[in-house]
Motif scaffolding. Structure first.
Motif, PDB file in Angstrom:
ATOM      1  N   ASP A 128      -9.638  48.678 -30.367  1.00  0.00           N
ATOM      2  CA  ASP A 128      -9.600  47.816 -29.180  1.00  0.00           C
ATOM      3  C   ASP A 128      -8.253  47.101 -29.143  1.00  0.00           C
ATOM      4  O   ASP A 128      -8.117  45.947 -29.552  1.00  0.00           O
ATOM      5  CB  ASP A 128     -10.746  46.806 -29.227  1.00  0.00           C
ATOM      6  CG  ASP A 128     -10.879  46.013 -27.923  1.00  0.00           C
ATOM      7  OD1 ASP A 128     -10.040  46.227 -27.021  1.00  0.00           O
ATOM      8  OD2 ASP A 128     -11.805  45.190 -27.816  1.00  0.00           O
ATOM      9  N   SER A 129      -7.260  47.803 -28.643  1.00  0.00           N
ATOM     10  CA  SER A 129      -5.893  47.269 -28.644  1.00  0.00           C
ATOM     11  C   SER A 129      -5.745  46.076 -27.714  1.00  0.00           C
ATOM     12  O   SER A 129      -4.942  45.178 -27.978  1.00  0.00           O
ATOM     13  CB  SER A 129      -4.898  48.371 -28.239  1.00  0.00           C
ATOM     14  OG  SER A 129      -4.967  49.462 -29.125  1.00  0.00           O
ATOM     15  N   LEU A 130      -6.505  46.051 -26.626  1.00  0.00           N
ATOM     16  CA  LEU A 130      -6.378  44.948 -25.679  1.00  0.00           C
ATOM     17  C   LEU A 130      -6.814  43.633 -26.316  1.00  0.00           C
ATOM     18  O   LEU A 130      -6.142  42.602 -26.170  1.00  0.00           O
ATOM     19  CB  LEU A 130      -7.214  45.242 -24.430  1.00  0.00           C
ATOM     20  CG  LEU A 130      -7.063  44.239 -23.275  1.00  0.00           C
ATOM     21  CD1 LEU A 130      -5.620  44.178 -22.796  1.00  0.00           C
ATOM     22  CD2 LEU A 130      -8.001  44.600 -22.127  1.00  0.00           C
ATOM     23  N   THR A 131      -7.935  43.662 -27.059  1.00  0.00           N
ATOM     24  CA  THR A 131      -8.373  42.443 -27.739  1.00  0.00           C
ATOM     25  C   THR A 131      -7.391  42.051 -28.838  1.00  0.00           C
ATOM     26  O   THR A 131      -7.139  40.858 -29.069  1.00  0.00           O
ATOM     27  CB  THR A 131      -9.780  42.649 -28.337  1.00  0.00           C
ATOM     28  OG1 THR A 131     -10.686  42.978 -27.290  1.00  0.00           O
ATOM     29  CG2 THR A 131     -10.258  41.380 -29.025  1.00  0.00           C
ATOM     30  N   GLN A 167      -2.778  47.474 -18.995  1.00  0.00           N
ATOM     31  CA  GLN A 167      -4.067  46.799 -18.843  1.00  0.00           C
ATOM     32  C   GLN A 167      -3.974  45.297 -19.098  1.00  0.00           C
ATOM     33  O   GLN A 167      -4.752  44.514 -18.538  1.00  0.00           O
ATOM     34  CB  GLN A 167      -5.085  47.400 -19.816  1.00  0.00           C
ATOM     35  CG  GLN A 167      -5.426  48.853 -19.544  1.00  0.00           C
ATOM     36  CD  GLN A 167      -6.328  49.430 -20.621  1.00  0.00           C
ATOM     37  OE1 GLN A 167      -6.801  48.701 -21.490  1.00  0.00           O
ATOM     38  NE2 GLN A 167      -6.555  50.732 -20.563  1.00  0.00           N
ATOM     39  N   ALA A 168      -3.053  44.896 -19.946  1.00  0.00           N
ATOM     40  CA  ALA A 168      -2.938  43.474 -20.295  1.00  0.00           C
ATOM     41  C   ALA A 168      -2.472  42.670 -19.083  1.00  0.00           C
ATOM     42  O   ALA A 168      -1.590  43.102 -18.338  1.00  0.00           O
ATOM     43  CB  ALA A 168      -1.958  43.301 -21.446  1.00  0.00           C
ATOM     44  N   GLY A 181       2.064  40.153 -26.137  1.00  0.00           N
ATOM     45  CA  GLY A 181       1.138  40.500 -27.196  1.00  0.00           C
ATOM     46  C   GLY A 181       0.743  41.963 -27.147  1.00  0.00           C
ATOM     47  O   GLY A 181       0.564  42.611 -28.190  1.00  0.00           O
ATOM     48  N   ALA A 182       0.612  42.514 -25.938  1.00  0.00           N
ATOM     49  CA  ALA A 182       0.244  43.928 -25.795  1.00  0.00           C
ATOM     50  C   ALA A 182       1.334  44.846 -26.337  1.00  0.00           C
ATOM     51  O   ALA A 182       1.052  45.884 -26.934  1.00  0.00           O
ATOM     52  CB  ALA A 182      -0.041  44.238 -24.328  1.00  0.00           C
ATOM     53  N   ILE A 183       2.585  44.474 -26.129  1.00  0.00           N
ATOM     54  CA  ILE A 183       3.688  45.302 -26.620  1.00  0.00           C
ATOM     55  C   ILE A 183       3.642  45.405 -28.138  1.00  0.00           C
ATOM     56  O   ILE A 183       3.857  46.483 -28.711  1.00  0.00           O
ATOM     57  CB  ILE A 183       5.037  44.712 -26.145  1.00  0.00           C
ATOM     58  CG1 ILE A 183       5.195  44.895 -24.632  1.00  0.00           C
ATOM     59  CG2 ILE A 183       6.206  45.364 -26.879  1.00  0.00           C
ATOM     60  CD1 ILE A 183       6.400  44.206 -24.049  1.00  0.00           C
ATOM     61  N   PHE A 184       3.340  44.298 -28.808  1.00  0.00           N
ATOM     62  CA  PHE A 184       3.312  44.312 -30.276  1.00  0.00           C
ATOM     63  C   PHE A 184       2.203  45.207 -30.828  1.00  0.00           C
ATOM     64  O   PHE A 184       2.310  45.710 -31.944  1.00  0.00           O
ATOM     65  CB  PHE A 184       3.152  42.890 -30.819  1.00  0.00           C
ATOM     66  CG  PHE A 184       4.371  42.029 -30.634  1.00  0.00           C
ATOM     67  CD1 PHE A 184       5.640  42.566 -30.765  1.00  0.00           C
ATOM     68  CD2 PHE A 184       4.247  40.686 -30.317  1.00  0.00           C
ATOM     69  CE1 PHE A 184       6.763  41.776 -30.597  1.00  0.00           C
ATOM     70  CE2 PHE A 184       5.369  39.893 -30.140  1.00  0.00           C
ATOM     71  CZ  PHE A 184       6.635  40.437 -30.278  1.00  0.00           C
TER      72      PHE A 184
END
Length: 594
Positions: free
Chosen positions: A64-67, A289-290, A407-410
């Protein structure tokens, strides 16, 4: 005569190299504060993002990359907020706050308990529906358990700091307690480093090699960078760029190479093949998505829950964090041209870190906050000790936490790259713990026994408990849980044994290293600002608390009543510092602009 002249010249050049451009109370130009603030954020970047990535495994969030991006944004936001509180009302030194590795071991120990073990279906990406209520409850129930444990345990740090009890505790804590405690933090995380690096050892080895090359072999190499100033117009300045940002450069280059290998299909696209996890496109469109803006808030994962086992486990991390931070305060004071921090400043600093842990628990980072040693070292490189720079860093981290895309990029960093960073980072943490033994007499068989036994037992006992979780059966469930968490936390086992043996086996204070430790952390420095200018409370609170009609000066966090000093000499000394510092603004900008 010639020899004397050359020696004097060498001393003069060394003084020039060591002279601060801006000291603690100086205020650099706003643009310099922003640029140096960005540099401090980048320096702390590796440690801050590593913590959510490690915790995501225990929280069942591997797929769950988004979380994960939300957790990274939250820890950036809280780190910035705690930095502002620490610099303004805490110890008031230019010291950055961020996530702490001392909380990781007890957190992972808590999440390894049978009732918190991740369901088998959460390990299979094809079976995970990240938007389903069942999956959301799986990970949110675990992070709420961490939140409550951190919030309750942080109250102990608040009490110890603001009551002044930290000075009493430090009488019994010496190098032989600190060394195994800090070393076992890094050693206990070897499994996480190996699991990430093992997804593609070549990529991990490349990342490690780049970081080692930049930080060790090329750190004295300067890079010519074009710059502009009113005095010299366009010219070049030489910058120690490899020494300033080795981790960031190493990760960025490895990340770029993984991207190119993904684009040209060098890395396998079949998930079942070795090396697939080194691709940069396996996280899907997480950046798309973020949301652009996402404001973290307290209780965003639900109402925190508390367990006795979690509180006792996190307490071990709290104690380790307090001891480590006190050493950071003294190191920061030396590098920023400030006098050694007085008791009231240390009390406020420790207490404010407890407040930071309370806020981190409320916001739901799954971690606490502590002072960052990496940024203390950056002060020695940039020669800028102004706390306004750290204020700028805090504001920037708050902004980074609000922008969800960052945060999503990381989260798209391939796991082998993260594993390569862990190999270096956790190794340095382990060595930093061992370095505390320099104060103790290691020719003493007593000290060798205490350290060796504490380290070895701190590895053996947790390993055995992990393999035999049902071995602890006292008949009381709560007691079983507390013992399980404590005995599977390596730093608690090693640190407790070191503390117990060091305080019970006969030995002189000099042999134990207490004398050398106190001398190293309380030595006075020449050419420093008056203590009151640096450590007094802001906004006139110190003058209010130290007035003879007020009883606030008796509190452990307030400065004592001191006689008024003449104002003119202080004014002259400050002006001379400011004049010496402003001339170097352009060189400092160049030193961190990349």
């Amino acid at each position: 005569f010639i020899t004397t002249f050359l020696e004097a010249k060498d001393l003069s050049e060394e003084d020039d190299r060591n002279r601060l451009a801006y000291c603690v109370t100086d205020v650099p130009p706003w643009y310099l504060c922003i640029i140096l603030g960005i540099q401090h954020c980048l320096t702390a970047f590796g440690g801050i993002i590593a913590i959510p990535l490690i915790l995501s495994q225990g929280l069942c969030l591997q797929h769950d990359s988004l979380t994960q991006s939300h957790l990274i944004s939250t820890i950036f936001f809280v780190s910035g907020l705690c930095t502002l509180l620490q610099v303004t009302f805490g110890v008031r030194l230019p010291i950055l706050q961020g996530g702490t590795f001392t909380f990781l071991s007890p957190s992972l120990a808590l999440l390894s308990m049978p009732e918190w073990t991740c369901p088998a279906w959460t390990q299979n990406a094809s079976l995970v529906n990240t938007s389903s209520s069942e999956f959301v409850e799986v990970w949110q129930s675990r992070i709420r358990e961490l939140q409550g444990s951190i919030m309750v345990a942080s109250c102990f740090q608040i009490l110890v700091g603001f009551s002044g009890l930290i000075g009493f505790f430090m009488r019994f804590i010496g190098p032989l307690t600190i060394a195994p405690t800090i070393s076992l933090i890094g050693l206990s995380l070897f499994e996480s480093a190996g699991a990430n690096a093992g997804n593609h050892w070549a990529i991990a080895a490349m990342t490690t090699t780049l970081i080692v090359m930049f930080s060790q072999y090329l750190r004295r190499i300067t890079i010519p960078v074009p710059t502009y100033s009113k005095a010299k117009r366009f010219h070049t300045s030489r910058v120690y760029i490899f020494q300033i940002l080795p981790v960031l450069l190493g990760i960025t280059l490895s990340w770029l190479i993984c991207y190119l290998l993904t684009v040209y299909e060098v890395l396998p696209s079949d998930p079942s093949k070795y090396g697939f996890l080194a691709r940069t496109d396996i996280k899907g469109d997480v950046v798309g998505q973020a949301p652009w803006f996402r404001f973290p808030y307290p209780g965003q994962w639900g109402v925190p829950t508390v367990s006795l086992a979690g509180v006792f486990g996190i307490l071990a991390g709290v104690i380790s964090s307090m001891v480590e931070s006190i050493g950071d305060y003294h190191a920061c004071a030396r590098l920023s041209g400030a006098p050694p921090p007085p008791r009231h400043a240390i009390n406020r600093g420790v207490g404010m870190e407890g407040v930071g842990c309370l806020l981190a628990g409320a916001w739901g980072t799954g971690n606490g906050t502590t002072s960052y040693s990496e940024n203390v070292g950056a002060l020695g490189i940039t020669k800028v000790g102004s706390r306004m720079v750290i204020v700028a860093s805090g504001v920037l981290m708050v902004i980074m936490g609000v922008f969800g895309k960052i945060g999503a990029i990381f989260t798209t960093i391939p796991s082998p790259v993260v594993g390569g960073m862990f190999l270096v980072m956790f190794g340095v943490i382990s060595a930093a713990g061992v370095s505390n033994l320099q104060y103790a007499d290691m020719n003493s068989s007593r000290n060798i026994f205490i350290f060796g036994f504490s380290m070895f037992t701190g590895l053996v006992v947790p390993n055995w408990i992990f393999k035999n979780p049902s071995a602890i059966a006292t008949g009381v469930v709560e007691v079983d849980q507390v013992l399980h968490v404590l005995l599977t936390t390596s730093m608690f086992v090693g640190g407790f044994l070191g503390f117990l043996l060091d305080n019970t086996i006969p030995g002189s204070k000099r042999e134990r290293g207490i004398v050398a430790w106190n001398e190293a952390h309380h030595e006075d420095l020449d050419d420093t600002l008056e203590s009151g200018e640096v450590y007094d409370l802001p906004f006139g609170l110190s003058s209010l608390s130290s007035s003879s009609s007020s009883c606030m000066w008796r509190m452990p966090v307030c400065p004592p009543i001191r006689p008024r000093a003449p104002t003119e000499p202080q004014k002259d000394s400050l002006e001379s510092r400011e004049g010496a510092g402003k001339a170097n603004a352009t060189q400092i900008i160049v030193g961190v602009a990349l």
